[in-house]
Design a protein around this motif. Structure first.
Motif, PDB file in Angstrom:
ATOM      1  N   UNK A 126      31.489  22.222   5.268  1.00 30.00           N
ATOM      2  CA  UNK A 126      30.626  22.336   6.430  1.00 30.00           C
ATOM      3  C   UNK A 126      31.245  21.674   7.652  1.00 30.00           C
ATOM      4  N   UNK A 127      31.710  20.435   7.477  1.00 32.18           N
ATOM      5  CA  UNK A 127      32.134  19.624   8.615  1.00 32.18           C
ATOM      6  C   UNK A 127      33.508  20.026   9.133  1.00 32.18           C
ATOM      7  N   UNK A 128      34.429  20.362   8.239  1.00 25.08           N
ATOM      8  CA  UNK A 128      35.818  20.537   8.655  1.00 25.08           C
ATOM      9  C   UNK A 128      36.334  21.971   8.591  1.00 25.08           C
TER      10      UNK A 128
ATOM     11  N   UNK B 255      46.721  16.869   8.066  1.00 28.39           N
ATOM     12  CA  UNK B 255      47.617  17.880   8.613  1.00 28.39           C
ATOM     13  C   UNK B 255      46.886  18.874   9.492  1.00 28.39           C
ATOM     14  N   UNK B 256      45.678  19.265   9.078  1.00 27.34           N
ATOM     15  CA  UNK B 256      44.866  20.164   9.894  1.00 27.34           C
ATOM     16  C   UNK B 256      44.488  19.504  11.216  1.00 27.34           C
ATOM     17  N   UNK B 257      44.059  18.231  11.154  1.00 29.46           N
ATOM     18  CA  UNK B 257      43.674  17.517  12.377  1.00 29.46           C
ATOM     19  C   UNK B 257      44.871  17.336  13.309  1.00 29.46           C
ATOM     20  N   UNK B 258      46.012  16.970  12.746  1.00 26.93           N
ATOM     21  CA  UNK B 258      47.204  16.762  13.562  1.00 26.93           C
ATOM     22  C   UNK B 258      47.655  18.064  14.213  1.00 26.93           C
TER      23      UNK B 258
ATOM     24  N   UNK C 296      38.755  11.101  20.078  1.00 23.27           N
ATOM     25  CA  UNK C 296      37.689  10.154  19.712  1.00 23.27           C
ATOM     26  C   UNK C 296      37.448  10.185  18.206  1.00 23.27           C
ATOM     27  N   UNK C 297      37.348  11.376  17.636  1.00 23.12           N
ATOM     28  CA  UNK C 297      37.085  11.475  16.204  1.00 23.12           C
ATOM     29  C   UNK C 297      38.206  10.846  15.391  1.00 23.12           C
ATOM     30  N   UNK C 298      39.441  11.131  15.738  1.00 21.45           N
ATOM     31  CA  UNK C 298      40.566  10.602  14.964  1.00 21.45           C
ATOM     32  C   UNK C 298      40.685   9.090  15.111  1.00 21.45           C
ATOM     33  N   UNK C 299      40.277   8.545  16.256  1.00 24.75           N
ATOM     34  CA  UNK C 299      40.273   7.090  16.430  1.00 24.75           C
ATOM     35  C   UNK C 299      39.106   6.464  15.682  1.00 24.75           C
ATOM     36  N   UNK C 300      37.943   7.070  15.794  1.00 22.88           N
ATOM     37  CA  UNK C 300      36.761   6.522  15.127  1.00 22.88           C
ATOM     38  C   UNK C 300      36.887   6.568  13.616  1.00 22.88           C
TER      39      UNK C 300
END
Length: 438
Positions: A104-106, A362-365, A398-402
């Motif tokens: 759901x989220x990603x 890897x997806x986020x990066x 923000x998400x990756x830092x949080x």
């Protein structure tokens, strides 16, 4: 006498934009919803599922290819690690529940946002809805602080939590932080001066409820993200806006005395994490060590989805407390067990191992690299960057830092999915590079 027949309008009725399905998800987070025990799905989660279904039905009706090859690879990459971790879960039910939440989220909601957002106008509509939600939750939080009806903090019911209740003390902080990031992005882009001033004003107003949330992780993530957004807009503008923010903070804290003593103590505790940490910091470090221990035990596949609570005690030291205490904001006293390490990277590493972490991260990066590369390319080609670029890249940063201080959980998690969807639209959608018609 001849009567002229009324002319039939040949104009087609204007259809509502598909992105309203995502706006509805954001709007529902304004509703108070605190189920017993702090668990259960929020109505926004149900509407996010309906938005995914609506997106799928539109694709079937239009008979078009849903995603480009690059988008399919980037958004589908986490499925590999999730499938392996779900198979290694302690029970089929736990594996299915964890798999559904992560998808759901990603994967699913971000893909739906990518497909339902048509152009930059839709991005602005969705962005302003997030700013509006932040203003509402922030107003509720400030009222809680002013009237002593917030969540308990150091024996006083002053912690601003909005409508999320004391079981999700990070909910309002997350919503308000994302509202600040959206407002800064809108203020930095190409738009009429009045709209940019309105966005900047909203961002400054939201600093007050953000401070009253007493959330150190949200403060750090917001400061880092806004600094990145300003630097992407130019060093000269960054210095000017930074001076304005400092002046506003001096007025709020120094001039009006907004929580001066407690805020100073909370800010100071950020630098005392090694010398004299409070119990919450000690618990967090202990759970981080436990997560690392689980990973060393099963480095490739982890202990399985939803497996952290079951393996926590076997890897945690005696410094870990029995749970966190919550009270106030319309709820009675309750002790909540510590069921996650409050670090998304370590949670994935513990439950999904290196396979899951490499797939998710890897997806986020990839989203971050593609988004920043498109931002640089647009600036090089046209000399200016649209506001949707600052918003999308800012939300992702923000998400990756949080994630270094928090993980998914609670009603505000569905907003995380929307943020990844906006980042995916800017990084992957061909419409993001189109010049809007004037």
């Amino acid at each position: 006498m001849a009567h002229a027949l009324p002319l039939r309008s040949t104009a087609r009725p204007r259809r509502l934009p598909p992105v309203l399905a995502v706006v509805a998800v954001v709007a529902l987070l304004a509703l108070p919803f605190a189920p017993d025990g702090g668990g259960g799905a929020h109505p926004a989660d149900a509407v996010s599922a309906l938005a995914v279904l609506y997106c799928a039905l539109r694709l079937l009706r239009d008979r078009r290819r849903p995603l480009s090859r690059t988008a399919a690879v980037v958004l589908g990459l986490p499925v590999l690690g999730l499938a392996v971790a779900a198979a290694g879960a302690a029970s089929p039910g736990a594996g299915a529940a964890g798999l559904g939440r992560y998808l759901q989220v990603f994967v699913l909601v971000p893909a739906a946002v990518l497909l339902l957002v048509r152009d930059r106008g839709d991005v602005r509509l969705l962005t302003w809805s997030m700013v509006g939600l932040a203003l509402w939750q922030g107003a509720v939080g400030v009222h809680q602080y002013a009237t002593g009806t917030g969540a308990s903090y150091q024996g006083e019911r002053i912690r601003a939590v909005g409508t999320f209740g004391p079981q999700d003390v990070m909910g309002m902080a997350t919503v308000v932080s994302l509202g600040v990031v959206c407002a800064v992005g809108l203020a930095l882009g190409r738009a009429p001066v009045r709209q940019r001033l309105l966005a900047a004003g909203c961002g400054l107003v939201l600093l007050l409820p953000l401070a009253l949330s007493f959330s150190r992780g949200a403060w750090i993530a917001t400061a880092v993200t806004c600094a990145v957004q300003l630097l992407l807009a130019g060093v000269r503008r960054a210095l000017a806006v930074g001076a304005a923010v400092v002046a506003a903070a001096v007025v709020l804290v120094g001039g009006f005395g907004v929580g001066t003593a407690m805020l100073q103590e909370r800010v100071g505790s950020i630098t005392r994490v090694a010398d004299a940490p409070d119990q919450s910091v000690t618990d967090r470090y202990t759970m981080w060590a436990a997560a690392a221990g689980m990973w060393r035990e099963r480095p490739l596949t982890g202990v399985g989805l939803k497996g952290f609570p079951e393996h926590r005690d076997a890897h945690a030291s005696l410094a870990l407390s029995s749970g966190s205490e919550t009270d106030g904001a319309g709820a009675g006293y309750r002790r909540q067990p510590l069921l996650s390490p409050h670090n998304m990277y370590l949670l994935v590493l513990a439950e999904q191992g290196l396979i899951g972490l490499l797939a998710l991260a890897g997806s986020w990066l990839a989203l971050l690299v593609l988004g920043l590369r498109r931002l640089v390319a647009v600036r090089r080609d046209r000399g200016a960057v649209p506001d949707c670029a600052f918003v999308a890249c800012g939300l992702l940063v923000w998400q990756l830092t949080d994630f270094a201080y928090a993980d998914i959980g609670g009603p505000s998690t569905v907003l995380t999915a929307v943020c990844f969807g906006l980042a995916a639209w800017w990084a992957l959608s061909p419409a993001a590079r189109e010049v809007p018609q004037r």
